[in-house]
Design a protein around this motif. Structure first.
Motif, PDB file in Angstrom:
ATOM      1  N   ALA A 101       0.833  -1.203   0.000  1.00  0.00           N
ATOM      2  CA  ALA A 101       0.000   0.000   0.000  1.00  0.00           C
ATOM      3  C   ALA A 101       0.865   1.249   0.000  1.00  0.00           C
ATOM      4  N   LEU A 102       0.251   2.338  -0.391  1.00  0.00           N
ATOM      5  CA  LEU A 102       0.889   3.640  -0.397  1.00  0.00           C
ATOM      6  C   LEU A 102       0.095   4.555   0.526  1.00  0.00           C
ATOM      7  N   HIS A 103       0.800   5.347   1.340  1.00  0.00           N
ATOM      8  CA  HIS A 103       0.164   6.238   2.320  1.00  0.00           C
ATOM      9  C   HIS A 103       0.782   7.628   2.252  1.00  0.00           C
ATOM     10  N   THR A 104       0.062   8.636   2.742  1.00  0.00           N
ATOM     11  CA  THR A 104       0.664   9.952   2.930  1.00  0.00           C
ATOM     12  C   THR A 104       1.449   9.921   4.237  1.00  0.00           C
ATOM     13  N   GLY A 105       2.282  10.908   4.442  1.00  0.00           N
ATOM     14  CA  GLY A 105       3.064  10.992   5.676  1.00  0.00           C
ATOM     15  C   GLY A 105       2.217  11.253   6.908  1.00  0.00           C
ATOM     16  N   GLN A 106       0.998  11.748   6.720  1.00  0.00           N
ATOM     17  CA  GLN A 106       0.116  12.053   7.848  1.00  0.00           C
ATOM     18  C   GLN A 106      -0.908  10.960   8.123  1.00  0.00           C
ATOM     19  N   CYS A 107      -0.811   9.844   7.432  1.00  0.00           N
ATOM     20  CA  CYS A 107      -1.796   8.777   7.607  1.00  0.00           C
ATOM     21  C   CYS A 107      -1.752   8.209   9.022  1.00  0.00           C
ATOM     22  N   TRP A 108      -2.925   7.928   9.567  1.00  0.00           N
ATOM     23  CA  TRP A 108      -2.999   7.377  10.917  1.00  0.00           C
ATOM     24  C   TRP A 108      -2.977   5.846  10.907  1.00  0.00           C
ATOM     25  N   ASP A 109      -2.944   5.225   9.723  1.00  0.00           N
ATOM     26  CA  ASP A 109      -3.007   3.766   9.640  1.00  0.00           C
ATOM     27  C   ASP A 109      -2.002   3.183   8.633  1.00  0.00           C
ATOM     28  N   PRO A 110      -0.702   3.554   8.740  1.00  0.00           N
ATOM     29  CA  PRO A 110       0.243   3.097   7.730  1.00  0.00           C
ATOM     30  C   PRO A 110       0.776   1.683   7.924  1.00  0.00           C
ATOM     31  N   GLY A 111       0.545   1.061   9.028  1.00  0.00           N
ATOM     32  CA  GLY A 111       1.096  -0.274   9.270  1.00  0.00           C
ATOM     33  C   GLY A 111       2.520  -0.187   9.818  1.00  0.00           C
ATOM     34  N   LYS A 112       2.985  -1.284  10.352  1.00  0.00           N
ATOM     35  CA  LYS A 112       4.295  -1.301  11.019  1.00  0.00           C
ATOM     36  C   LYS A 112       5.460  -1.374  10.046  1.00  0.00           C
ATOM     37  N   ARG A 113       5.200  -1.756   8.803  1.00  0.00           N
ATOM     38  CA  ARG A 113       6.291  -1.922   7.845  1.00  0.00           C
ATOM     39  C   ARG A 113       6.317  -0.805   6.803  1.00  0.00           C
ATOM     40  N   ALA A 114       5.854   0.380   7.169  1.00  0.00           N
ATOM     41  CA  ALA A 114       5.862   1.521   6.247  1.00  0.00           C
ATOM     42  C   ALA A 114       7.139   2.327   6.438  1.00  0.00           C
ATOM     43  N   GLU A 115       7.633   2.855   5.332  1.00  0.00           N
ATOM     44  CA  GLU A 115       8.841   3.678   5.395  1.00  0.00           C
ATOM     45  C   GLU A 115       8.667   4.875   4.465  1.00  0.00           C
ATOM     46  N   PRO A 116       9.401   5.953   4.724  1.00  0.00           N
ATOM     47  CA  PRO A 116       9.283   7.143   3.874  1.00  0.00           C
ATOM     48  C   PRO A 116       9.647   6.830   2.426  1.00  0.00           C
ATOM     49  N   ALA A 117       9.041   7.575   1.520  1.00  0.00           N
ATOM     50  CA  ALA A 117       9.307   7.423   0.097  1.00  0.00           C
ATOM     51  C   ALA A 117       9.370   8.806  -0.545  1.00  0.00           C
ATOM     52  N   THR A 118      10.103   8.906  -1.627  1.00  0.00           N
ATOM     53  CA  THR A 118      10.135  10.150  -2.379  1.00  0.00           C
ATOM     54  C   THR A 118       8.871  10.252  -3.223  1.00  0.00           C
ATOM     55  N   ARG A 119       8.623  11.434  -3.739  1.00  0.00           N
ATOM     56  CA  ARG A 119       7.457  11.618  -4.608  1.00  0.00           C
ATOM     57  C   ARG A 119       7.577  10.709  -5.830  1.00  0.00           C
TER      58      ARG A 119
END
Length: 61
Positions: free
Chosen positions: A13-31
């Motif tokens: 999945a893809l999330h915004t940096g302000q998402c409240w439900d990104p999961g434990k395995r989410a990491e920052p990404a470039t545009r």
């Protein structure tokens, strides 16, 4: 943010940096990484709508 599955090569999945439900395995990404993921049909989070935040509303789906 890009959320990976148990296999780190799998993007679930893809999330915004302000998402409240990104999961434990989410990491920052470039545009550029986020846009590429959307073009590869990675699902956008239905809560934070990163596709809309990036200005990509429809990719021909």
């Amino acid at each position: 943010m890009i959320e990976h599955g148990l296999d780190r090569r799998n993007i679930v999945a893809l999330h915004t940096g302000q998402c409240w439900d990104p999961g434990k395995r989410a990491e920052p990404a470039t545009r550029a990484q986020a846009v590429e993921a959307l073009h590869r049909q990675v699902p956008a989070c239905t809560k934070c709508r990163p596709d809309t935040a990036l200005g990509i509303v429809d990719l021909g789906r």
